[in-house]
Design a protein around this motif. Structure first.
Motif: not given
Length: 294
Positions: A102-109, A128-134
Motif C-alpha cells: 500500500t502506497v501514497l502517491d503524490t504527483t503533479y502533471a 504497508t506496515a502502517r496500514k497493517a498496524l492500523e
C-alpha cells in the motif's frame, strides 16, 4: 589578503548533480510516467517497491498492470487532469513476487512546451506496515477482548455500511446463556469467563466468516446475517439448535427475527430477544470442562 571562498556543489537544489544524488538515495520511490501509463524513469527505491532489479524490467509493465485496482488509477488521472496535482492518493501496487504493498502517491502533471506531451512526476511512500498496524488496531477495537467475538461497536459500523450499500434485509439470531449468573455465583468468575469463551468459539464455529458473531455484553450474543430472509435465518437457527445437542459448552436460549419495515438493528435484536426458546444440550459439569482444558 582575502581567502578565496570554497564552492560546494552540493549545497543547492539548483545543482543537477545534487538533485541526482538526492533522488537516488531517497527511500521514497520517485518516478516519471506519461499519459499512456508507461514508467519512463524511476529511482532505486521505486524499483525495490515493485520487486524489480532494473528500470527495463519495470518499463515492461504499464502503470495499470502494476496496480491491484486499475480503476483507482483512472480516478487519480481524472483528478490530476482537473487539478494538475494530487497529494497522498492511496493505491495498492503489485510486486513481481506476487505480493502487494500500500502506497501514497503524490504527483503533479507537467506538459512539454515543445511537443505538448503530458508527463507525471511523482513520489510513492510505502505505508504497508502502517496500514497493517492500523488494521490490527481497528480490528482489536471491534472485538470483545475476552471471547474474540465482535462487539457492539462493530454492530453499529456494520449497520451503517449495509445501509450505505442499500441492503434491505438482514436476519438476527439472539443467544442468551441460561442461568449464567447462578453459574458464576457457584463456580466463580474465572469459570464463568471460560464458559463465555467456549460459547463464543462454538458460535463462531457454526457460521461463515461473513456472518458476524457479536457479544452484546454479559452472557448475550447475537449473529447478524446480512441479506438473509426468513428462510435462511430460520435454517441457520435450526442448524445451531442441532449442533448444540453435542457441541455447545452450556445450555442456552435462542430466538431469531428478520428485519421488518426498514427497522434498525436494535429493533430486530429486540424482537429476536422476545422470541427466545430454550435449546437442548448435553449438560457438562464444570469439572469435565476443566479436564478438557488440561
Amino acid at each position: 589578503m582575502t581567502q578565496p571562498t570554497s564552492v560546494n556543489r552540493f549545497d543547492s537544489l539548483d545543482d543537477p548533480e545534487t538533485l541526482r544524488v538526492l533522488v537516488r538515495n531517497l527511500q521514497e520511490g520517485i518516478y516519471i510516467s506519461n499519459a499512456r501509463g508507461e514508467i519512463l524513469d524511476a529511482n532505486p527505491a521505486l524499483l525495490e517497491m515493485f520487486g524489480v532489479t532494473s528500470l527495463e524490467e519495470l518499463r515492461s509493465h504499464s502503470a495499470e498492470d502494476l496496480l491491484v485496482d486499475p480503476e483507482r488509477r483512472a480516478q487519480e488521472l481524472e483528478l490530476l487532469n482537473r487539478d494538475g496535482a494530487i497529494r497522498e492518493f492511496e493505491l495498492r501496487i503489485r510486486r513481481m513476487d506476487g505480493g502487494t504493498r500500500t502506497v501514497l502517491d503524490t504527483t503533479y502533471a507537467t506538459r512539454d512546451p515543445v511537443t505538448g506531451e503530458m508527463f507525471y512526476h511523482g513520489i510513492l511512500i510505502d505505508i504497508t506496515a502502517r496500514k497493517a498496524l492500523e488494521n490490527r488496531l481497528r480490528e482489536q477495537s471491534l472485538r470483545d477482548p475476552l471471547t474474540g467475538c465482535y462487539n457492539r461497536r462493530h454492530l453499529t459500523e456494520l449497520e451503517r455500511s449495509i445501509v450505505d450499500l442499500e441492503v434491505n434485509s438482514w436476519g438476527c439470531i439472539f443467544i442468551d446463556i441460561d442461568h449464567f449468573k447462578q453459574y458464576n455465583d457457584r463456580h466463580g468468575h474465572q469459570a464463568g469467563d471460560l464458559v463465555l469463551v467456549k460459547m463464543g468459539h462454538f458460535l463462531m464455529g457454526q457460521v461463515r466468516a461473513e456472518e458476524a458473531v457479536v457479544r452484546l455484553g454479559g452472557d448475550e450474543f447475537a449473529i447478524l446475517l446480512v441479506g438473509a430472509d426468513d428462510e435462511r435465518t430460520a435454517r441457520i437457527a435450526t442448524r445451531l439448535q442441532i449442533a448444540a445437542l453435542r457441541r455447545a459448552p452450556v445450555a442456552f436460549s435462542l430466538g431469531f427475527a428478520v428485519r421488518e419495515n426498514g427497522e434498525a438493528f436494535e429493533r430486530t435484536l429486540n424482537r429476536a430477544d422476545h422470541n427466545l426458546l430454550a435449546v437442548r444440550v448435553i449438560e457438562r459439569s464444570p469439572e469435565v470442562d476443566r479436564r478438557g482444558e488440561e
